[in-house]
Design a protein around this motif. Sequence first.
Motif, PDB file in Angstrom:
ATOM      1  N   HIS A   7       0.816  -1.207   0.000  1.00  0.00           N
ATOM      2  CA  HIS A   7       0.000   0.000   0.000  1.00  0.00           C
ATOM      3  C   HIS A   7       0.856   1.265   0.000  1.00  0.00           C
ATOM      4  O   HIS A   7       0.523   2.238  -0.657  1.00  0.00           O
ATOM      5  N   GLY A  41       3.468   0.797  -3.323  1.00  0.00           N
ATOM      6  CA  GLY A  41       2.903   0.446  -4.608  1.00  0.00           C
ATOM      7  C   GLY A  41       3.401  -0.846  -5.201  1.00  0.00           C
ATOM      8  O   GLY A  41       3.027  -1.206  -6.306  1.00  0.00           O
ATOM      9  N   SER A  42       4.267  -1.580  -4.495  1.00  0.00           N
ATOM     10  CA  SER A  42       4.738  -2.837  -5.057  1.00  0.00           C
ATOM     11  C   SER A  42       5.065  -3.808  -3.935  1.00  0.00           C
ATOM     12  O   SER A  42       5.508  -3.415  -2.855  1.00  0.00           O
TER      13      SER A  42
END
Lengths: 142, 494, 112
Positions: free
Chosen positions: B348, B351-352
């Motif tokens: 979160h 992003g990865s």
Amino acid sequence: MNSIPLSIISRLLFPLQLTLSIILLFRGHNLPGGGFIGGLLAASAFALVGFANGSARMKTFLLFAPSVWIGTGMLLALLAGLMPVLMGEAFFKGLWHYGIIPTIVAGDVKPGTPMLFDIGVYLLVVGIASHLVLLFESKGGD
Amino acid sequence: MSNLLAFPIVIPFFCAALNILVKNGIFRRVLAVVGTAATLAVSIALLTAVEASGVVVLNAGGWAAPFGIVLVADRLTALMVAISACVGFCSAIFSLGDVGSAANRAGFYTFFHILLGGVYGAFLSGDLFNIFVWFEVMLVSSFVLISSGGSKAQIGGGMKYVTLNFISSGLFLTGIGLLYGKAGTLNLADLALKLASPADRETMLPAAMLIFTAFGIKAGLFPLYSWLPASYHNPLPTVSAVFAGLLTKVGVYALIRIFTLVFPLEGTRMADLLLILSLLTMLFGVFGAATQMDARRILSFHIISQIGYMTAGLAMGGLGGLLSSIFYTIHHIAVKTNLFFVAGILEHTSGSGVIGRIGGYWKTRPLFSFLFIVPAFSLAGLPPLSGFWAKLLVLKSALSLGFAVTAVIALFVGVYTLFSMIKIWNEAFLKAPPTGDHPTRRIPLVFFIPVMLLATLTLFFSLIPQGLLSFAEAAAAQLINPTEYINAVLFLSR
Amino acid sequence: MEIWTVLLIGVLFGVSFYFLLSRNLVRVLLGLLLFGQGVNLLIFTSAGLTTGHAPILDGSGNTPQPVADPLPQALILTAIVIGLGMIGFSLALFRKAREQAGAVDLDQLKED
């Protein structure tokens, strides 16, 4: 699909199927029948309307969204299990009212929690089966 | 008779029904937290009831066993229900930040509640057929949760999951059919009486093997674990945390229950088979994890290797073996769920989930990093964390019973697990982020609270293990001598 | 009688496993369906085939002998209902797979 005979027949059959499904529901405690099979029959009545006249018509025939049928059915079935708990009996113990309700279509009905449970199952099955039919009728998406 | 046993099942289904009726998103979120909190309260009441009065039985509908449906809770059941309720509560909080409004509208919480209800039902069931029914309840809702969202990879993973679990259910049902044909009953306590002599059990070996295979698939045992890493890293982090914590452990619980009560493993060839499969499961799990670079994938493979420890305890048998199995399972549920929460937070905030592409959390988020260390090093078994006690118990019973190879492999896998955890630590937390900018996005409180709660639980198991140990030992004693269970179900509850 | 149902179960299982080995999703679904039917028939057969009466008391309070065991039928009914739900869900999932990947081959659903 747009077939006039099918459309007329589906609407003629609809009240018949629904009545039969209710008879099956109420005789189910002691004889073959019950909430599940009654609900399936009722759902097939709605589905026939849907196949013949389109899913919009089926939705108006259902009066409520399938989710309302499902949720109410689940709550009624749970209530049938919880009522004996409130009375200090075992979970899902059958409680019967001493008396009968005479009905025209289904004969004498004995009111009790197993009946309530069957009605809950009936509503649940109608909801789920019509939801499935509506789902596969709609094009694309879920 | 105790109606208390019905409530861990009733509450989730009640919440699910309300979820279907009320479309309001905020109501659904509040209900998720309130409902799981209520279940947690009930499960703690159940724990104290079992502690006080032994095996608790509920004859549903007032029909006595073996004819009626019975819900039974002994110490193991109560413990599993309680830890699962903890996981349920924590993931309900986590879901507040994780589940978007689209997923909420699509009915995420309905299936979340039904999944939890199915898990509790499977724990509490006193007969084989109802275990099957609750397994299916659990599976259907998990099918929906795992494939909703609908990316290509998610559907591909979901497909494997569905097909293999469907087959496993079919095998289970076949075993049930054979067992019923021979014994004429499916009530676990009644089966234990009817199959009391080893000669009778020998004739039911095909049924036992089918049930064993079915539970093995569900628990993720070698060689039928491939569905697990294929599907666990794709869905929402909340979903994979709940799955990682609970689903395979229901399989382990069912293995423990059936293969102590109905088909005791002690001294049979099946015990040897289970031990060999457990060792292979441990090894293949850690080797699989070594090549992965996605945080949730690494953790998925570690679920498999840890399942091996739990079933090895069962296979070795005796008080020590079963104690280690139970302690390991409880510790693992808390730790694994927490690690999946942490992986979700990583995804979160940066992003990865691929740990090569992220980094720098130690510098900007030291408290969060510490909260990763607790479950990660506990999983690897560093003293004084709970994983150390769990592995120590497995080693102790392996050495005292003369399973030298088991001890060596258990140690080796522990070291390898540490290597994996250090890999995540080095890549995601310690190294500077490859893009140059440190993760500065605030971690919302709803993510922090569940991680903190589970880390506290792990620390509690670590620093004061006596409480859980003595309870688990009493649970293992109940499993070894099932007279109390059988009497409570068949004779005392009338 | 048993021998014929047992043979039928064997055929159902054989056909279903053959289908399950296929990559084509529609065949996999058919395999799962037939597998469920085979299992239901197996429960029915293994519990004993009798040409008995329903185990319901008649007007005078007696049960006509011999009586058929009602439990396997209840089990099968439950299993059928569960199977219906499973197949319904799998159908939805497989349709979604076809929309996503434009194909019904498992290999095309691999991650890129």
